[in-house]
Structure formats: structure tokens, C-alpha cells
Write a protein that holds these residues in place. Sequence first.
Motif, PDB file in Angstrom:
ATOM      1  N   SER A 120      20.302  53.388  45.346  1.00  0.00           N
ATOM      2  CA  SER A 120      19.887  52.149  45.363  1.00  0.00           C
ATOM      3  C   SER A 120      19.196  51.619  46.454  1.00  0.00           C
ATOM      4  O   SER A 120      19.359  52.010  47.557  1.00  0.00           O
ATOM      5  CB  SER A 120      20.915  51.390  44.849  1.00  0.00           C
ATOM      6  OG  SER A 120      21.849  50.813  45.942  1.00  0.00           O
ATOM      7  N   GLY A 121      18.558  50.433  46.259  1.00  0.00           N
ATOM      8  CA  GLY A 121      17.643  49.834  47.344  1.00  0.00           C
ATOM      9  C   GLY A 121      18.826  49.288  48.267  1.00  0.00           C
ATOM     10  O   GLY A 121      18.433  49.564  49.423  1.00  0.00           O
ATOM     11  N   ALA A 122      19.953  48.522  47.800  1.00  0.00           N
ATOM     12  CA  ALA A 122      20.701  47.968  48.802  1.00  0.00           C
ATOM     13  C   ALA A 122      21.335  49.034  49.649  1.00  0.00           C
ATOM     14  O   ALA A 122      21.679  48.852  50.874  1.00  0.00           O
ATOM     15  CB  ALA A 122      21.779  47.063  48.287  1.00  0.00           C
ATOM     16  N   GLU A 123      21.690  50.136  49.033  1.00  0.00           N
ATOM     17  CA  GLU A 123      22.189  51.417  49.538  1.00  0.00           C
ATOM     18  C   GLU A 123      21.387  52.066  50.876  1.00  0.00           C
ATOM     19  O   GLU A 123      21.830  52.284  52.094  1.00  0.00           O
ATOM     20  CB  GLU A 123      22.737  52.528  48.775  1.00  0.00           C
ATOM     21  CG  GLU A 123      23.506  53.628  49.368  1.00  0.00           C
ATOM     22  CD  GLU A 123      23.934  54.617  48.380  1.00  0.00           C
ATOM     23  OE1 GLU A 123      24.677  55.525  48.518  1.00  0.00           O
ATOM     24  OE2 GLU A 123      23.131  54.651  47.407  1.00  0.00           O
ATOM     25  N   ALA A 124      20.130  52.092  50.566  1.00  0.00           N
ATOM     26  CA  ALA A 124      19.356  52.613  51.646  1.00  0.00           C
ATOM     27  C   ALA A 124      19.249  51.363  52.860  1.00  0.00           C
ATOM     28  O   ALA A 124      19.082  51.987  53.939  1.00  0.00           O
ATOM     29  CB  ALA A 124      17.912  52.761  50.914  1.00  0.00           C
ATOM     30  N   MET A 125      19.132  50.285  52.206  1.00  0.00           N
ATOM     31  CA  MET A 125      18.792  49.288  53.472  1.00  0.00           C
ATOM     32  C   MET A 125      20.129  49.098  54.219  1.00  0.00           C
ATOM     33  O   MET A 125      20.031  48.988  55.251  1.00  0.00           O
ATOM     34  CB  MET A 125      18.557  48.027  52.884  1.00  0.00           C
ATOM     35  CG  MET A 125      17.401  47.925  51.953  1.00  0.00           C
ATOM     36  SD  MET A 125      15.835  48.511  53.000  1.00  0.00           S
ATOM     37  CE  MET A 125      16.061  47.278  54.543  1.00  0.00           C
ATOM     38  N   GLU A 126      21.522  49.212  53.477  1.00  0.00           N
ATOM     39  CA  GLU A 126      22.545  49.058  54.457  1.00  0.00           C
ATOM     40  C   GLU A 126      22.450  50.521  55.375  1.00  0.00           C
ATOM     41  O   GLU A 126      23.002  50.345  56.446  1.00  0.00           O
ATOM     42  CB  GLU A 126      23.849  49.434  53.498  1.00  0.00           C
ATOM     43  CG  GLU A 126      23.987  48.358  52.698  1.00  0.00           C
ATOM     44  CD  GLU A 126      25.116  47.371  53.214  1.00  0.00           C
ATOM     45  OE1 GLU A 126      25.321  47.352  54.353  1.00  0.00           O
ATOM     46  OE2 GLU A 126      25.396  46.389  52.639  1.00  0.00           O
ATOM     47  N   ALA A 127      22.086  51.692  54.760  1.00  0.00           N
ATOM     48  CA  ALA A 127      21.988  52.981  55.663  1.00  0.00           C
ATOM     49  C   ALA A 127      20.974  52.518  56.917  1.00  0.00           C
ATOM     50  O   ALA A 127      21.355  53.212  58.230  1.00  0.00           O
ATOM     51  CB  ALA A 127      21.464  54.067  54.803  1.00  0.00           C
ATOM     52  N   SER A 128      19.898  52.080  56.659  1.00  0.00           N
ATOM     53  CA  SER A 128      18.803  51.784  57.747  1.00  0.00           C
ATOM     54  C   SER A 128      19.655  50.880  58.824  1.00  0.00           C
ATOM     55  O   SER A 128      19.163  51.107  59.911  1.00  0.00           O
ATOM     56  CB  SER A 128      17.605  50.884  57.083  1.00  0.00           C
ATOM     57  OG  SER A 128      18.003  49.713  56.835  1.00  0.00           O
ATOM     58  N   VAL A 129      20.318  49.933  58.173  1.00  0.00           N
ATOM     59  CA  VAL A 129      21.178  49.334  59.472  1.00  0.00           C
ATOM     60  C   VAL A 129      21.941  50.112  60.495  1.00  0.00           C
ATOM     61  O   VAL A 129      22.124  49.927  61.657  1.00  0.00           O
ATOM     62  CB  VAL A 129      21.908  48.044  58.971  1.00  0.00           C
ATOM     63  CG1 VAL A 129      22.800  47.152  60.020  1.00  0.00           C
ATOM     64  CG2 VAL A 129      20.808  47.016  58.341  1.00  0.00           C
ATOM     65  N   ARG A 130      22.865  51.092  59.850  1.00  0.00           N
ATOM     66  CA  ARG A 130      23.480  51.762  60.185  1.00  0.00           C
ATOM     67  C   ARG A 130      22.888  52.722  61.315  1.00  0.00           C
ATOM     68  O   ARG A 130      23.102  53.084  62.613  1.00  0.00           O
ATOM     69  CB  ARG A 130      24.307  52.812  59.467  1.00  0.00           C
ATOM     70  CG  ARG A 130      25.213  51.937  58.494  1.00  0.00           C
ATOM     71  CD  ARG A 130      26.355  52.926  58.035  1.00  0.00           C
ATOM     72  NE  ARG A 130      25.941  54.140  57.486  1.00  0.00           N
ATOM     73  CZ  ARG A 130      25.525  54.234  55.943  1.00  0.00           C
ATOM     74  NH1 ARG A 130      25.450  53.336  55.159  1.00  0.00           N
ATOM     75  NH2 ARG A 130      25.158  55.431  55.813  1.00  0.00           N
ATOM     76  N   LEU A 131      21.855  53.024  60.687  1.00  0.00           N
ATOM     77  CA  LEU A 131      20.872  54.070  61.428  1.00  0.00           C
ATOM     78  C   LEU A 131      20.286  53.211  62.950  1.00  0.00           C
ATOM     79  O   LEU A 131      20.274  53.738  63.986  1.00  0.00           O
ATOM     80  CB  LEU A 131      19.491  54.374  60.901  1.00  0.00           C
ATOM     81  CG  LEU A 131      18.359  55.246  61.556  1.00  0.00           C
ATOM     82  CD1 LEU A 131      18.874  56.297  62.349  1.00  0.00           C
ATOM     83  CD2 LEU A 131      17.294  55.546  60.652  1.00  0.00           C
ATOM     84  N   ALA A 132      19.857  52.076  62.541  1.00  0.00           N
ATOM     85  CA  ALA A 132      19.311  51.367  63.638  1.00  0.00           C
ATOM     86  C   ALA A 132      20.394  50.949  64.716  1.00  0.00           C
ATOM     87  O   ALA A 132      20.146  51.073  66.074  1.00  0.00           O
ATOM     88  CB  ALA A 132      18.827  49.891  63.238  1.00  0.00           C
ATOM     89  N   LYS A 133      21.639  50.707  64.309  1.00  0.00           N
ATOM     90  CA  LYS A 133      22.649  50.475  65.443  1.00  0.00           C
ATOM     91  C   LYS A 133      23.053  51.787  66.075  1.00  0.00           C
ATOM     92  O   LYS A 133      23.284  51.890  67.261  1.00  0.00           O
ATOM     93  CB  LYS A 133      23.885  49.902  64.662  1.00  0.00           C
ATOM     94  CG  LYS A 133      23.588  48.425  64.022  1.00  0.00           C
ATOM     95  CD  LYS A 133      24.953  48.088  63.307  1.00  0.00           C
ATOM     96  CE  LYS A 133      24.808  46.650  63.216  1.00  0.00           C
ATOM     97  NZ  LYS A 133      26.165  46.106  62.270  1.00  0.00           N
ATOM     98  N   SER A 134      23.017  52.945  65.284  1.00  0.00           N
ATOM     99  CA  SER A 134      23.086  54.394  65.920  1.00  0.00           C
ATOM    100  C   SER A 134      22.157  54.458  67.200  1.00  0.00           C
ATOM    101  O   SER A 134      22.442  55.220  68.010  1.00  0.00           O
ATOM    102  CB  SER A 134      23.285  55.327  64.723  1.00  0.00           C
ATOM    103  OG  SER A 134      24.215  55.218  63.799  1.00  0.00           O
ATOM    104  N   HIS A 135      20.762  54.538  66.943  1.00  0.00           N
ATOM    105  CA  HIS A 135      19.897  54.680  67.679  1.00  0.00           C
ATOM    106  C   HIS A 135      19.689  53.566  68.960  1.00  0.00           C
ATOM    107  O   HIS A 135      19.679  54.003  70.229  1.00  0.00           O
ATOM    108  CB  HIS A 135      18.669  54.662  66.922  1.00  0.00           C
ATOM    109  CG  HIS A 135      17.512  54.919  67.702  1.00  0.00           C
ATOM    110  ND1 HIS A 135      17.066  56.311  68.099  1.00  0.00           N
ATOM    111  CD2 HIS A 135      16.344  54.049  68.194  1.00  0.00           C
ATOM    112  CE1 HIS A 135      16.091  56.347  69.090  1.00  0.00           C
ATOM    113  NE2 HIS A 135      15.637  54.981  69.107  1.00  0.00           N
TER     114      HIS A 135
END
Length: 444
Positions: A120-135
Motif C-alpha cells: 500500500s502507499g501508506a506502508e511504503a511511505m512509512e518505510a521511507s521514513v524508516r529509511l531516512a532515519k536509518s541513513h
Amino acid sequence: MKAEIRELAIPGTRSSEVFESEALNLAPGTQSVALFSRLCIDRGEGAILYDLDGNHYIDLMAGVAVASLGYAHPRYVAAMQKQIARVHVGSFTTENRAALVRLLAELAPGDLTRTQFYSSGAEAMEASVRLAKSHTRKSEVVAFWGGFHGKTGGVLPLLSGDFKSGLGPLMPGAYASPYASCARCAFDKKFPSCEWHCVEFLERKIRTETTGQIAAIIVEPIQGTAGNIVPPPGYLRRLRQVADDLGALLIADEMITGFGRTGAMFAVNHDSVVPDVIAVGKGFGGGFPMSGLIIRESVAHAKPFANPSGSSSSYGGNPLAAAAARVTIETILEERLVEHSRTLGEKMLAVMQRWEGDIPIVSDVRGKGLLLGMDLVEPGTRRLLDKKVTRWVFDRLLERGTLAMIYNPEVRINPPLVIREEQAMEALATMEEILREACDHHAL
């Protein structure tokens, strides 16, 4: 073009019976168009939908920019039938998924060569936030007024409007700033004399309100839910510079705009910008639930996002989803639907722009490709029309065989990419007649 005169009894008897039966057990909160129309859809073909009573409708919605190939496209049907007869679930490598990630790496701008898949879109956007915090090892995110990135907890604070009313407290560390919506500028300024005041305000807001730990700026290149709002050229380039100055990721939410919708493969291409992450969904799977993140090589390996199972999803990139996305993108390329979106969109936009000087309730016609919009306003003002009036317009349009997101005054037109020119022009001719009727019927 003169519109074909069709008057349908909406909803028909069979649609009403099934709708009312379902309503006995379906939880509240269904999409507005389903509640307002009360249709029971039986099938579709191309850009035409058929209800259970045999009525047909030119579709200017595409399931909110989801049905890129329309309905029952032969290549899509064949690919899905072939895949479901073999294997339909699992996270193992498949030929379709391997081909899909290669294709995305070729199509995405710059060095965005890594992809992870979601449902879903929301799931991908949540993942993008996790990625940004990780990086970045930072914790805050910034988005924009009018934006829509999903209704789950991590991105809910970024939404505008009443979606989050009564759902507090919200996750901390999320901020929103005015978008470059120039026709309704939050600062009552004019472009270009404003000299990018909204971007300057964004920088000031970050300095004043945040802890300076910005992991990502999240932006829709064209805001969909707000009414298909097109910012001025150069806006994304300005945001790219702000993100770079902050050491933050620039995440382009292209759920709606991706894969030809705007007359370019990705909407960021219009501004010649390479974001760090492109989030895709909706039309990506041609209707099958499929979303994903296309990520720069230098960003994708950040941990904990990149740890085993750290970025994955139970259904993300499953065999059916990968088959759906692959055939959708290959068909978009082979049938030249990106170019079709651009050329037909320009013709539709030209027709609608003529209304702006001729129909007193039409204002701020806008769009790129087959992502078009306009405002319906009180004549001589910028005040949006009462939703009772726009609901009347939606109902009348439906009775005339056209389905459109015109029940709100911020009108959104986003048909399937396969819509034929004669279908699009017939739908616009009908819409023009109904808008003129509205002026007379409501004494506007």
C-alpha cells in the motif's frame, strides 16, 4: 464536441439491491464516490465501466489514478492468469520480480537503482521514513500543507484536513509547511514576484520550530488529494537544495504521479530533479495492490533498514504483484502511453482552460498529462462552491454516463492512461454542459 445525450436511472435496481445488502455489514468510512454513486460495478473495458444494471460510464477517475491500463487490458489479464496458475505468494525471487527491478533501475532518474516492494502507499511511505532515519541518523520529517501520504500512524501527522481529527496525540517530530499552491497562496503572494517565499518560510520554520534533526523532506511533485495542484517550475529544485543543505533526504511521493500519469515517466522529470527516494504505488500495479521505494544506491544500504527483514513486507513484491507491475510498465512503454498522456492531456487542458473565461464557476484550471484539476467557485470570487452544489454536479454527470471526482469543489480528473481521445472529449463535453446547468439551476 457535442455530448451524447444519455439519461441513466442511477443507481439501477440491481445496483441498489447489492449496495444495500453490503451496507448491512460493511464498516463505515468507504470512499465518497462509492457512497455517493451507490453503484455495483460488474466489469470494465478500457476506460469504460459497466454496472450490474448494464449502464456504462466513461471513467475519469481510474480508481483514483490506479487503473493505468484501464480495465481488462488483454496483456494484463493474460499475465495475471499465467502467474496465478503457477505461484501467487512468497518472498522468493521470481523471474518477474528480477525483470521488474532491472526495469525500474533503467527508468528511474539518476542513480536510483535499488527497489523494495510493499502493498500500500501508506506502508511504503512509512518505510521511507524508516529509511531516512536509518541513513541520516536523524529523527524529524517535514511535509507540506495539502499533502497526503497515507493514514497510518507514522505519516498521519503529515496530513492536512480532518483525516487526523480526534486521533491525537500524534507522533512527534513531524512538521508541515505551506506547499507552492500559487493560486491559493497561504501568504497571499503572487509568483514569481514572491521570490519563492514559501521555500524561504520552510527554511525559517525548520530553523525556528524543529530541533534541527531533519531526516527527510517529503513532497508530492503534484499534490493529488488537494486537487491535482501543480507547483511552479523550479520548486522541486529549490527543495532539493534545502534538503542538501540540511543533510536530509528528499523523498518524492509519486504514488499518483508515477509511470506516465503526468506525461513524463516520473513527475520529478519535469523539474530535472533526482530525489533520494521515489515512492510509487497506485498505477504501478495497474490495479493490483503494489507499492515500492526506488532508492539511490548510496542510501539503500543504511541500517537498520537494510538488515535482513528490516525493509521487507509480507506481501511486498509477491509473484502476482511483480507480474502485475512488470506487465503494466512494459505495456505503458510499448503502447507509448507516456506520450499519449502528454498529448491528450494537453488537448484536454486546452478545452478546460476555455471554460475558465466562459463558465463563471470554473477557476484555476491546471494539470500535466492526464492529471488535471480545477476549482469550482462562487462567481467573481475565489471562495469554493458549497459541496451541496458540487454533489449535484457529480450526480448529474453520473446520470449522463460520466464518472468523475467532482463531488468536491477541488476537482480531480485522472482517467486511465488508455482512454481514447473521443472518449475524453465526450466526457468533457458532458461536463461542460452540466457545469453550465449548475450555474442556471443554482442561480450562480
